[in-house]
Structure formats: structure tokens, C-alpha cells
Design a protein around this motif. Sequence first.
Motif, short mmCIF file in Angstrom:
data_model
loop_
_atom_site.label_atom_id
_atom_site.label_comp_id
_atom_site.label_asym_id
_atom_site.label_seq_id
_atom_site.Cartn_x
_atom_site.Cartn_y
_atom_site.Cartn_z
N ASP A 1 0.89 -1.10 0.13
CA ASP A 1 0.19 -0.20 0.03
C ASP A 1 0.57 1.33 0.20
N GLN A 2 1.88 1.23 0.67
CA GLN A 2 2.84 2.67 1.00
C GLN A 2 3.52 2.64 -0.44
N ILE A 3 4.11 1.73 -0.87
CA ILE A 3 4.87 1.61 -2.16
C ILE A 3 4.00 2.15 -3.38
N ILE A 4 2.62 1.81 -3.43
CA ILE A 4 1.67 2.36 -4.46
C ILE A 4 1.63 3.85 -4.21
N SER A 5 1.34 4.33 -3.00
CA SER A 5 1.63 5.87 -2.91
C SER A 5 2.79 6.36 -3.20
N ALA A 6 4.00 5.79 -2.92
CA ALA A 6 5.25 6.35 -3.37
C ALA A 6 5.47 6.38 -4.75
N LEU A 7 5.04 5.39 -5.40
CA LEU A 7 4.97 5.50 -6.95
C LEU A 7 4.10 6.36 -7.67
N ARG A 8 2.90 6.60 -7.01
CA ARG A 8 2.02 7.40 -7.37
C ARG A 8 2.51 9.03 -7.44
N LYS A 9 3.08 9.14 -6.27
CA LYS A 9 3.83 10.53 -6.08
C LYS A 9 4.89 10.87 -7.09
N ARG A 10 5.33 9.78 -7.83
CA ARG A 10 6.35 9.83 -8.95
C ARG A 10 5.72 9.85 -10.18
N GLY A 11 4.37 9.76 -10.25
CA GLY A 11 3.56 9.87 -11.41
C GLY A 11 3.49 8.68 -12.27
N LYS A 12 3.68 7.49 -11.53
CA LYS A 12 3.66 6.19 -12.25
C LYS A 12 2.33 5.56 -12.30
N LYS A 13 2.07 4.83 -13.18
CA LYS A 13 0.76 4.20 -13.16
C LYS A 13 1.07 2.71 -12.72
N VAL A 14 0.11 2.19 -11.56
CA VAL A 14 0.58 1.13 -10.82
C VAL A 14 -0.64 0.18 -10.72
N GLY A 15 -0.12 -1.33 -11.06
CA GLY A 15 -1.14 -2.35 -11.06
C GLY A 15 -0.78 -3.24 -10.00
N VAL A 16 -1.49 -3.86 -9.37
CA VAL A 16 -1.28 -4.51 -8.20
C VAL A 16 -2.13 -5.95 -8.21
N VAL A 17 -1.24 -7.11 -8.01
CA VAL A 17 -1.86 -8.53 -8.14
C VAL A 17 -1.56 -8.88 -6.63
N ALA A 18 -2.72 -9.27 -5.63
CA ALA A 18 -2.64 -9.69 -4.32
C ALA A 18 -3.04 -10.94 -4.33
N VAL A 19 -2.10 -11.83 -4.19
CA VAL A 19 -2.65 -13.39 -3.86
C VAL A 19 -2.95 -13.80 -2.76
N ASP A 20 -4.22 -14.44 -2.44
CA ASP A 20 -4.53 -14.60 -1.22
C ASP A 20 -4.91 -16.18 -1.29
N PRO A 21 -4.80 -16.88 -0.03
CA PRO A 21 -4.98 -18.24 0.10
C PRO A 21 -6.48 -18.64 -0.17
N THR A 22 -6.83 -19.68 -0.85
CA THR A 22 -7.99 -20.36 -1.12
C THR A 22 -8.24 -21.23 -0.11
N SER A 23 -9.37 -21.15 0.49
CA SER A 23 -9.71 -22.58 1.48
C SER A 23 -10.16 -23.74 0.75
N PRO A 24 -9.40 -24.81 1.19
CA PRO A 24 -9.58 -26.10 0.60
C PRO A 24 -10.95 -26.72 1.17
N PHE A 25 -11.81 -26.14 1.76
CA PHE A 25 -13.09 -26.55 2.22
C PHE A 25 -14.09 -25.99 1.61
N LEU B 1 -0.80 -10.76 -15.16
CA LEU B 1 0.23 -9.57 -15.38
C LEU B 1 0.56 -9.19 -16.86
N LYS B 2 0.16 -9.92 -17.72
CA LYS B 2 0.21 -9.45 -19.16
C LYS B 2 -0.81 -8.58 -19.60
N VAL B 3 -2.09 -8.96 -19.05
CA VAL B 3 -3.21 -7.83 -18.95
C VAL B 3 -2.80 -6.43 -18.48
#
Length: 321
Positions: free
Chosen positions: A62-86, A129-131
Motif C-alpha cells: 500500500d505504501q509503495i503504491i503511494s510512493a510510486l503515484r507521487k512519482r507519477g507512475k501508473k501502478v497495477g497490483v496483484v494480491a494473491v490470497d489463500p483459497t480455502s480447501p473446504f 500480469l500480461k493484461v
Amino acid sequence: MLDQVPALLAGERRVAAKMITLIENDGPEKQEVLKALHPHTGNAYIIGITGSPGAGKSSLTDQIISALRKRGKKVGVVAVDPTSPFTGGAILGDRIRMNDHYNDKGVFIRSMGTRGSLGGLARSTKEVLKVLDAFGCDFILVETVGVGQSELEIMTAADTTVVVLTPGAGDSIQAIKAGIMEIADVFAVNKADLEGADRVVTEVEVMLDLSQRSRSGGSQTWRPPVVRTVAMRSAGIEDLLDAILAHRNHLEASGQLNEERKNRVKLELSEIIEHHIKDLIRNKVVKSGLWDKLLEQVLERTIDPHSAAIDIVDKGLVRQE
């Protein structure tokens, strides 16, 4: 979806979301869409954020996103979360932590469930990531699921890998055991305001001094910097981003960035070939009844498993005219 590729290239967020969903669900147009996007990829710089659960990866992201935005960069984020086996569901908690960025048109965040995939990434992460690359992101942050010793897959997707450690949890020693020392390009000792942070920094520095590894080749080697951060107070974030960008500059100056991306393409191509071969053999051999026949022979001990496997591969790869 194929007719919406121009809209994606023009930065349409809704189209990006729909294409990612198509890829995650292995939709019928998936291969054609990826084929159309391929010429428009290879521009984004990918940063992997990995480490044990509770290390503060989401807060740092979250903080890195803010720092990159301050530098005018367009940012994508892929956050991988665990899937319940149940239940088959995923918590997708990173959307909550990064909520402040959802109204920012220069940021695109997507949470993904692992769906049983090991290695810290979801099965379709690299395709997603390619998208985002074609979507025009300058930087893409990939936050892994955080499962310890199975985090090594991130090095096959990221240009720079940040390993997040914390004091008081034995993280530095665990990282050494897990082999994470070998994939880290930058270390972030998060929650550095807590007791024990100095010890973690010292342990990592000592291990780096003892290690003679080099991921960059040539006469120059890259020694991963150890950066202290306190994500909840935005402390050390600019130093962390500077370390990441310094690694990027090093890779570009040494020519290793192109070399590592070439190796990743080789690996991707090999994985795709293996996938298609498995499908070809499965579809042809199972339908022909050969699978069941050889299985029975193995069970009856009239043929050994290795010979049966060779027979399956030989017959599965011979195309019928």
C-alpha cells in the motif's frame, strides 16, 4: 472479449477487470486475447513482495503504491490470497487494506485466490500480469500469499523481489532455511520500531557477507540492501523504493534484465508446451481406452509403470491422420 482489446490498450478499467476474470476462469477466448495482447507487453516493471504471514506485506505494498503515484507512475497490483480447501473461497483481505487507492484511476488492484496452486502465486498470475502490462501500468506489484518456504515461484515472475522480514518472529533464520536469501533482491525489515529489529538486520547482513552469490553476472555483483521500514507510519518507504529502483538500474546497466526476462520466457514456453502435451496425451489416450488397459497391466504386474508411461507418451504424441 477479443473486440475489446483496443479499449484495454486505451486504459479502460472495466475491460481490464473483465479480461482478468476471463483469464482466471479459463474462458473460451483466453488464448486469443493473450495472443492479441502479447505485442503490447514487456514494458511494465514487476516487483514481487513476499514474506511470511503477518510481516506487513499488504501494508508495505500500500505504501509503495503511494510512493510510486507521487512519482507519477501508473501502478497495477496483484494480491494473491489463500483459497480455502473446504469452501473454495478466498479472504481477499488486501482489497480492504488498499481501499484508499480504489478511486485512483492510476492504480488498478486485483486480488486473486490461489485455487490450490502452490508456490505463493495463483495459477493464472503470470497471465494476469500480461493484461496489466498491456493496460499501460508502469509498475506491477505482486504480493504473494505468504506461505513461507513455497514462496520461491515469485522469482519466475518478478524483476525485483522484496523479501519482508519482521523482528521477534525468527523470520531471518527461517528465511535462511527456506532459501529465500537466494531470491531476495531487497530485504525490508518491517516493523523496525519493535524490539529485535537491530538483531534481524545484523543477522541478514552477516549472512549476506558470508554469501558469495551473484544473480547479476559479469564483474559487478548485486548485494541486496537491507532497508528498515515501519509501514504503519510510512517510515522508510522512500528508501525502500529507492533500493528497488537501484536494483532496476543495476540490472539494466549490466544487461541482466533482458537476460532474466529471456529466461522467464523460456520457462513460460516450456510450461505451456508441457501443458499442451499433457492435454493431448490425456484426451487421446484416455478416450482410446489405452489408459485403463495399461493401468490394469501395471496392477497385474505384467508391465512396469515406467514402460507403461513410455507407451502412453509414444501413442499419445502420434497424431492420427
